[in-house]
Design a protein around this motif. Sequence first.
Motif, PDB file in Angstrom:
ATOM      1  N   GLY A 212      -6.702   3.542  -7.036  1.00 52.40           N
ATOM      2  CA  GLY A 212      -5.909   2.320  -6.948  1.00 52.40           C
ATOM      3  C   GLY A 212      -6.607   1.243  -6.152  1.00 52.40           C
ATOM      4  N   LEU A 213      -7.209   1.624  -5.022  1.00 59.34           N
ATOM      5  CA  LEU A 213      -7.940   0.646  -4.209  1.00 59.34           C
ATOM      6  C   LEU A 213      -9.216   0.197  -4.919  1.00 59.34           C
TER       7      LEU A 213
ATOM      8  N   PHE B  71       0.842  -1.196   0.000  1.00 57.81           N
ATOM      9  CA  PHE B  71       0.000   0.000   0.000  1.00 57.81           C
ATOM     10  C   PHE B  71       0.876   1.243   0.000  1.00 57.81           C
ATOM     11  N   SER B  72       0.383   2.302  -0.608  1.00 55.78           N
ATOM     12  CA  SER B  72       1.015   3.601  -0.408  1.00 55.78           C
ATOM     13  C   SER B  72       0.640   4.098   0.987  1.00 55.78           C
ATOM     14  N   GLY B  73       1.355   5.101   1.483  1.00 52.20           N
ATOM     15  CA  GLY B  73       1.036   5.642   2.799  1.00 52.20           C
ATOM     16  C   GLY B  73      -0.378   6.173   2.870  1.00 52.20           C
ATOM     17  N   GLU B  74      -0.838   6.831   1.805  1.00 50.46           N
ATOM     18  CA  GLU B  74      -2.193   7.383   1.779  1.00 50.46           C
ATOM     19  C   GLU B  74      -3.237   6.274   1.783  1.00 50.46           C
ATOM     20  N   GLU B  75      -2.978   5.201   1.020  1.00 49.11           N
ATOM     21  CA  GLU B  75      -3.908   4.075   0.996  1.00 49.11           C
ATOM     22  C   GLU B  75      -3.968   3.394   2.360  1.00 49.11           C
ATOM     23  N   LEU B  76      -2.833   3.247   2.996  1.00 49.00           N
ATOM     24  CA  LEU B  76      -2.793   2.604   4.296  1.00 49.00           C
ATOM     25  C   LEU B  76      -3.569   3.410   5.334  1.00 49.00           C
ATOM     26  N   ASP B  77      -3.462   4.734   5.277  1.00 45.77           N
ATOM     27  CA  ASP B  77      -4.221   5.582   6.195  1.00 45.77           C
ATOM     28  C   ASP B  77      -5.721   5.414   5.968  1.00 45.77           C
TER      29      ASP B  77
END
Length: 251
Positions: free
Chosen positions: A132-133, A28-34
Amino acid sequence: MASDFRQSSTRVRCSECPLRVKSHFRAFSGEELDFVSNFKRGELNTDAGATVLVEGANSAHLYTVLEGWGFRYKILEDGRRQILNYVVPGDMVGLQGAVMAEMQHSVEALTPMVLCMFERSRLFSLFERHAGLAYDLTWLAAREESILDEHLLSIGRRTALERAAYLLAFLHERGRLAGLLDDDRRYVPVTQAHVADTLGLSVVHTNKTLKRLSDRGMIRWLDRGCDILDVRALCEVANWQPDETRQRPFI
């Protein structure tokens, strides 16, 4: 809540998710993980045999399998069961209900399971904010369709021996990629009744078919499952090769 379910607040932080360290899953990117961390509402712990989702139900949640094995199935009015597919860590269950208002199949735990729980009502925000998600969810749905295509081919055209070999090789591959199986862990927790209900065979026919595979040294049948001893030979009998070599997404 029934004794075979235990709902808890978030126990495994998304940033420490054990699936994230497995090479089979994309990062995951950091933004996706958040976003996913805020999307997650807790975890559901189930005992083996628990029904996670019921056909026809309107569930307020959808889930990602974090630990354990489960299966999707439908039941005819006379009680006959057809197992459609099996779920392992990284698989999402309940997406169909989130899109179509109610579940078109049921989901049962084969083993004790832990599932990450997400609010169905917030699903649209994922499509709004994270392309992306959103693509990942589309990929998961397309992959499920591809698996069901192969299962239908198996039931329609493979012999009983080929069907059984395909199913066990398929389960071994799914378990291996999800981190449930490896060279030292070869146990697949399906009974002969599960195999029969997946392949569309009687239990008697299934027993005879599995014995043929066992006699050839490909499997060792145990009380409530089997050890996969020679997955390459199973693939050869089924005329099937796994094709999931790319990294796969999960939510």
